[in-house]
Every structure is written in structure tokens, then in C-alpha cells.
Write a protein that holds these residues in place. Structure first.
Motif, PDB file in Angstrom:
ATOM      1  N   TYR A  44       2.541 -11.575   2.594  1.00 38.18           N
ATOM      2  CA  TYR A  44       1.856 -11.722   1.435  1.00 38.18           C
ATOM      3  C   TYR A  44       0.615 -12.078   1.748  1.00 38.18           C
ATOM      4  O   TYR A  44       0.371 -12.947   2.684  1.00 38.18           O
ATOM      5  CB  TYR A  44       2.334 -12.513   0.323  1.00 38.18           C
ATOM      6  CG  TYR A  44       3.984 -11.943  -0.276  1.00 38.18           C
ATOM      7  CD1 TYR A  44       4.036 -11.050  -1.204  1.00 38.18           C
ATOM      8  CD2 TYR A  44       4.899 -12.345   0.318  1.00 38.18           C
ATOM      9  CE1 TYR A  44       5.093 -10.835  -1.940  1.00 38.18           C
ATOM     10  CE2 TYR A  44       6.363 -12.096   0.110  1.00 38.18           C
ATOM     11  CZ  TYR A  44       6.291 -11.154  -1.085  1.00 38.18           C
ATOM     12  OH  TYR A  44       7.437 -10.911  -1.634  1.00 38.18           O
ATOM     13  N   SER A  52       4.197  -8.251  -5.895  1.00 39.93           N
ATOM     14  CA  SER A  52       4.013  -6.900  -4.949  1.00 39.93           C
ATOM     15  C   SER A  52       2.557  -6.308  -4.462  1.00 39.93           C
ATOM     16  O   SER A  52       2.242  -5.800  -3.839  1.00 39.93           O
ATOM     17  CB  SER A  52       4.913  -5.868  -5.698  1.00 39.93           C
ATOM     18  OG  SER A  52       4.515  -5.542  -6.968  1.00 39.93           O
ATOM     19  N   LEU A  55       1.602  -7.944  -1.427  1.00 39.51           N
ATOM     20  CA  LEU A  55       2.474  -7.797  -0.234  1.00 39.51           C
ATOM     21  C   LEU A  55       1.644  -7.058   0.713  1.00 39.51           C
ATOM     22  O   LEU A  55       1.135  -5.618   0.315  1.00 39.51           O
ATOM     23  CB  LEU A  55       3.848  -6.765  -0.680  1.00 39.51           C
ATOM     24  CG  LEU A  55       4.904  -6.646   0.134  1.00 39.51           C
ATOM     25  CD1 LEU A  55       5.348  -7.885   0.840  1.00 39.51           C
ATOM     26  CD2 LEU A  55       5.936  -5.738  -0.413  1.00 39.51           C
TER      27      LEU A  55
END
Length: 362
Positions: A344, A331, A334
Motif C-alpha cells: 500500500y 483499496s 493499493l
């Protein structure tokens, strides 16, 4: 046709109003069907894809026994299928799809032994699939998808040895997938069983589907390993198995399926290495292996060279070019997400090239 000298009775053979904008959504718009019962030689009746509304009159079962084509789908028709629909003994094609029809599939439908195409999909039908549907041995296409049908797949369907396409997707069907059905060697176009509650393993008889092009068993409760007999299905172009509990190593399962174009194995419990031979599948356009237990290096050639055509997210033991570059699609890397997938940031190689990696939403 005015101003001529025609003589004799008017003999209506074909009544076709399909693909228009007829109907105002009123409750009595199908009364005209009753008047057609006087047309003793009527062969075809089609009112599909209009705006007709109201209940389907029971008089439709009293139309000419010469009727071989009846299509009333893609309207706002309500009510139920008349219990005496079996009176139309010479029907070759029956289409009552994409309507508001409710109730059960009448058992008299088993009397339509000349029927080749039966389309009852995208309604709100409930109850069980009638067992005597297997009496319609001339069936080549059966579509019951997107209903509320319950119970199990009747074994009598194994009598329909001319079936080319069978769709039972998006119902409430349960039990195991009968080996007699998934082993119907006549199936060549499609077998759709997705979005039900089927349990157990995929029967080894799936290997009888040597000429089948599309198989969808996704989003059920199936488990076990994929039978090696699947290797016989060399005509397969689309295979969807996602959303089950399949397990095992697939390193030798798909070696012969070189015609495959779309393969989705996501959200299962597959393990082992991603088969390198998939790099050589020249027709493969879409490959989803996400959320399994694959390990090792991700292949780089063929479909694997197109980041938008492959998804391997959710396999924590994978290593490879893109997986490392995005820190396991973390994440923290991201950049953004939309309805079609996520993007990404990745850093490739020793020279630290910064790239954007798009991953399709499974």
C-alpha cells in the motif's frame, strides 16, 4: 566379502534400503517383504523414501517378533494396514506415512504396547481413531495428521502420559477438545489440532501445558474467551489460534508468554486494545491480529516497528501510524498484490513522507 572363509548361517538383523531411488512404480514391488518373514531375528526393516509401489502385503504382520523398527513411509504404497499388525509386539517405532494407504487403523495396533513412536500421517486413512490406542502407554510421539479420520478424540489417549508430541491436524475430527488430552502435562514439543471441526471453548486445562513449545488449534469452530490459565504456558514459542470464533479482551492473557516467537490470532472476534506489552517481547518475529475487532492505537515499538512482521488489517476501529497513513489500508492506496501479500501507498506525518507498506497475506 568374497574370498574369505566365513562359516555358519547367515543371520539377517538389519535390512535398510531407505533414502534411495528403488522401485519402478509397479504393482508387485513389495513381494520381497514376504521372503523376509523367514528372517527370524530381523530387528530393523526400513525402505522409506524410495519409489516402491503396489499394495502393502499382509505378510508384513508375519515378520520377526524381534522387529523393533519398521519404516516404509514416503513411497507409493497402496492398500491398507494389515489387521494383524499387532503381531509385531516388540515394535518400538512404526512409520507408515506419506503413502497411498487407505482403510481403517486396525484395532490390533493397541497390542503394540512397547511402541514409542507411531507415524501414520499423510495417508488416506478413514474411520475413527481406535479407542484402544490408549493402551500404548509408552508412546512419546503420535502423528495421524493429513488423513480422513472421523469421530472424536478418544479419551483413552489420556493414558499416554509420556507423550511429547501429538498431531491430529487436517482430519474430520469433531466434538469438543477433551480436557484430559489438552491437559497432558507431558506434552513438550507440539500439540497440533488444526483444520478439524472442533467446537466449544478451549479448556482451562490448557494451563497444564507448562513446557509445551507449539500449540496449533487454528481453523476449527472453537469459541469463547481464552482461559487465563494459558498464562502458565511460559515455554510457548508458537501459538496459532486463527480461523475460529474466539472473543474477548486479550489485554492480560499473554503477559507471561515472553518466549513467544509466532502468534496468530487472526480471523476471530477479539476486541479491546492491542496489548502494549507485546512491544517488549524480544523474541516475537510474527504477529497476526488481522480481522478482529481491536480498537485504539497500534503500538509502535518492538515487532510493531517491522511492517513485514505484523498484520492488523480488518480491524476497522484501529488508529496509529500505518493505519492512518494508508487510510485504513484502503483499496485506493493499493499499489500491488502478490502471493505473499499486498503493498500500500502511505503518507506519514505532517511532512507527508510517501512510503510503501507491505502487509503479509494472512
Amino acid at each position: 566379502m568374497t574370498g574369505n572363509q566365513f562359516r555358519g548361517p547367515v543371520n539377517l538383523l538389519i535390512f535398510d534400503l531407505s533414502y534411495n531411488y528403488l522401485g519402478l512404480g509397479r504393482a508387485d514391488e513389495l513381494k520381497f517383504i514376504t521372503s523376509l518373514t523367514n528372517c527370524s531375528n530381523l530387528n530393523e526393516l526400513s525402505i522409506q523414501r524410495n519409489h516402491f509401489a503396489g499394495p502393502l502385503p499382509n505378510s508384513i504382520a508375519n515378520l520377526s517378533t524381534h522387529l523393533y523398527f519398521l519404516a516404509i513411509g514416503e513411497n507409493q504404497i497402496s492398500g491398507s494396514i494389515p489387521s494383524q499388525i499387532g503381531n509385531l509386539i516388540n515394535l518400538n517405532a512404526l512409520g507408515i506415512y506419506s503413502t497411498f494407504i487407505t482403510g481403517f487403523i486396525p484395532t490390533s495396533i493397541g497390542m503394540l504396547q512397547n511402541l514409542q513412536r507411531l507415524y501414520l500421517g499423510k495417508n488416506s486413512l478413514s474411520g475413527k481413531i481406535p479407542y484402544n490406542i490408549g493402551n500404548i502407554t509408552q508412546l512419546t510421539a503420535l502423528d495421524l495428521e493429513y488423513n480422513n479420520l472421523q469421530g472424536s478424540i478418544p479419551l483413552s489417549l489420556a493414558n499416554c502420559t509420556k507423550l511429547l508430541a501429538l498431531s491430529l491436524s487436517r482430519n474430520n475430527l469433531r466434538g469438543t477438545i477433551p480436557k484430559q488430552i489438552i491437559g497432558l502435562s507431558s506434552l513438550s514439543i507440539a500439540l497440533y489440532l488444526s483444520l478439524n471441526f472442533f467446537t466449544g471453548s478451549l479448556p482451562s486445562e490448557v494451563g497444564n501445558l507448562k513446557i509445551l513449545e507449539q500449540l496449533d488449534v487454528s481453523k476449527n469452530k472453537l469459541s469463547g474467551e481464552i482461559p487465563g490459565t494459558l498464562a502458565n504456558c511460559k515455554s510457548m514459542r508458537e501459538l496459532y489460534m486463527q480461523g475460529n470464533a474466539f472473543r474477548g479482551d486479550i489485554s492480560s492473557v499473554f503477559t507471561t508468554l515472553t518466549s513467544i516467537e509466532f502468534l496468530d490470532l487472526s480471523y476471530n472476534n477479539f476486541s479491546g486494545k492491542i496489548p502494549k506489552y507485546l512491544e517488549g517481547f524480544k523474541f516475537l518475529q510474527y504477529l497476526n491480529l488481522s480481522f478482529n475487532n481491536f480498537e485504539g492505537e497500534v503500538p509502535k515499538q518492538g515487532v510493531f516497528g517491522n511492517a513485514s512482521a505484523i498484520s492488523v488489517v480488518g480491524n476497522d476501529n484501529l488508529c496509529g501510524e500505518l493505519f492512518k497513513a494508508t487510510d485504513g489500508f484502503s483499496s485506493a492506496n493499493l499499489i500491488g498484490a502478490g502471493s505473499y501479500g499486498s503493498v500500500y501507498k502511505g503518507i506519514l506525518g505532517r511532512i507527508e513522507n510517501v512510503v510503501a507498506v507491505k502487509v503479509l497475506n494472512p
